[in-house]
Write a protein that holds these residues in place. Structure first.
Motif, PDB file in Angstrom:
ATOM      1  N   ALA A 139       0.810  -1.224   0.000  1.00  0.00           N
ATOM      2  CA  ALA A 139       0.000   0.000   0.000  1.00  0.00           C
ATOM      3  C   ALA A 139       0.839   1.268   0.000  1.00  0.00           C
ATOM      4  N   HIS A 148      -9.058   4.491  -2.371  1.00  0.00           N
ATOM      5  CA  HIS A 148      -8.930   3.643  -1.188  1.00  0.00           C
ATOM      6  C   HIS A 148      -9.152   2.181  -1.559  1.00  0.00           C
ATOM      7  N   ARG A 245      -0.868   8.274   2.424  1.00  0.00           N
ATOM      8  CA  ARG A 245      -1.878   7.227   2.593  1.00  0.00           C
ATOM      9  C   ARG A 245      -1.829   6.690   4.021  1.00  0.00           C
ATOM     10  N   VAL A 247      -2.086   3.737   6.552  1.00  0.00           N
ATOM     11  CA  VAL A 247      -1.825   2.310   6.415  1.00  0.00           C
ATOM     12  C   VAL A 247      -1.615   1.649   7.779  1.00  0.00           C
ATOM     13  N   THR A 301      -3.791  -1.094   3.493  1.00  0.00           N
ATOM     14  CA  THR A 301      -4.538   0.144   3.717  1.00  0.00           C
ATOM     15  C   THR A 301      -5.254   0.109   5.061  1.00  0.00           C
TER      16      THR A 301
END
Length: 410
Positions: A139, A148, A245, A247, A301
């Protein structure tokens, strides 16, 4: 902040690992007598173990070896046949395989390790099947522009992969993906999708974690979902394509697994040190190969991880009939003609006995001759899908089940 602190520590240990590797090579140099006497061999071995433990790791290769069968050598080809932002579909096929060989989709876990953790699974099944595997992306390498990825998306990927492969495909889900794979089969079964799996094999999967809870299950139950969100979710730093992002970092997942059996892992490295010291390189290499894979981790994620914790381990949504996909309830009983095989390891400390078997009871109207349970004696979690017991005892059960149900409804 958590991720940045880890990156700083990793950089320092990576430098130390490089210097340790240099030191070990110097001690191994035939021109230096120190490597042959006194503490020289022990020092070299200790430096090699340290260097290996903290060296920089990326995604390993599958490196599937040629198949020796009936006195002939059959080479295995590897290609990516479908690529998506969060995972690709990778195909393996050996030359000389009959054109009507069964099609098998292996669903790898998205749980902190790369799909190469199932190298032994692929190596064995490619002997007699056309094999595809879900090769999930790290990810932190996926830009935020890709959007997403949650449980709904995971199920959608599986359905899309099955459509790509066509009718009469068999599915083998290892550990965590047993839940979304079962959900995908139920969704496709309800609509009579022509590409629904002919068979679904679930191995060591947490279908109902209320059965024989393990320490992994206890941790998920002891903490509220907010604790996981506040303590183990991190933001990818700027040094990666997925910067920004949210994670669940692979290094945290690895730390959790290591802590469960820390003494065993320490003893394994001590044994590797002893093998190196006495010149038993073959034994040392076997341990090294295992940890090369085990210590290679990737991120998942935040939304997928948190939903898995909530639905699989805390709320038990699937066995309670409360699991939904895209807002619509999933009916487990919609599996009416996909043959189900549940496999568990007697000594599995990740998914306890009964957790995978529970799937057979959820498909209430599936004929009994299309349900099978197999408990592998003296096998732990990893041994279900890798190693000699997998190759010699478990894989033949899977292959027999596939051949007994070549088509949907048979």
């Amino acid at each position: 902040m958590l991720y940045s602190a880890y990156e700083m520590q990793r950089a320092m240990l990576g430098t130390a690992s490089n210097w340790a590797s240099v030191g070990a090579r110097l001690l191994d140099n035939p021109a230096l007598p120190m490597g042959y006497m006194g503490v020289g061999p022990a020092m070299a071995s200790a430096l090699k173990v340290f260097a290996h433990l903290y060296e920089e790791r990326g995604k390993p290769d599958f490196d599937i070896q040629p198949i020796e069968q009936d006195g002939e050598t059959h080479y295995v080809s590897e290609t990516v046949v479908l690529e998506k932002p969060f995972g690709s579909l990778r195909r393996f096929i050996r030359d000389g395989l009959p054109e009507d060989a069964p099609k098998l989709l292996i669903v790898a876990p998205m749980s902190g390790h790369y799909a190469t953790l199932l190298r032994g699974t692929v190596q064995r099944m490619v002997e007699n099947q056309q094999v595809w595997i879900t090769d999930w992306a790290d990810a932190r390498q996926v830009p935020t522009e890709a959007g997403h990825f949650d449980l709904d998306d995971y199920i959608d990927y599986l359905i899309e992969f099955l459509h790509f492969l066509g009718p009469d495909t068999h599915v083998l889900a290892v550990c965590q993906p047993s839940v979304p794979a079962f959900a995908a089969a139920a969704i496709m079964g309800e609509t009579k999708d022509e590409c629904r799996p002919a068979s679904l094999t679930m191995m060591g999967g947490p279908i109902d974690t209320r059965a024989s809870p393990t320490s992994v299950n206890d941790l998920a139950m002891d903490k509220p979902l907010s604790w996981f969100e506040n303590n183990v979710i991190a933001t990818v730093p700027l040094t990666y394509p997925g910067a920004g992002r949210r994670v669940y970092p692979g290094f945290l997942q690895l730390a959790g697994f290591l802590s469960m059996n820390l003494s065993d892992h320490m003893m394994s490295h001590y044994e590797m040190f002893k093998h190196m010291t006495v010149g038993d390189q073959d034994s040392a290499d076997r341990t090294k190969s295992f940890y090369d894979e085990y210590l290679s981790v990737c991120d998942m994620t935040a939304e997928f991880y948190l939903q898995t914790i909530y639905h699989v381990f805390q709320e038990h949504s699937l066995p309670k009939g409360e699991f939904v996909h895209r807002g619509k309830a999933i009916d487990p009983d919609a599996i009416r003609d996909t043959a189900l095989l549940a496999i568990e390891g007697e000594n599995d400390d990740i998914s306890g006995l009964g957790q995978t078997r529970a799937a057979l009871g959820l498909a209430e109207h599936l004929p009994q001759n299309m349900k099978k349970y197999f408990m592998a004696p003296n096998v732990g979690h990893y041994g279900i899908f890798n190693g000699s017991k997998w190759r010699d005892k478990i894989a033949p059960v899977v292959e027999e089940w596939i051949r007994a149900h070549p088509h949907v409804g048979e």
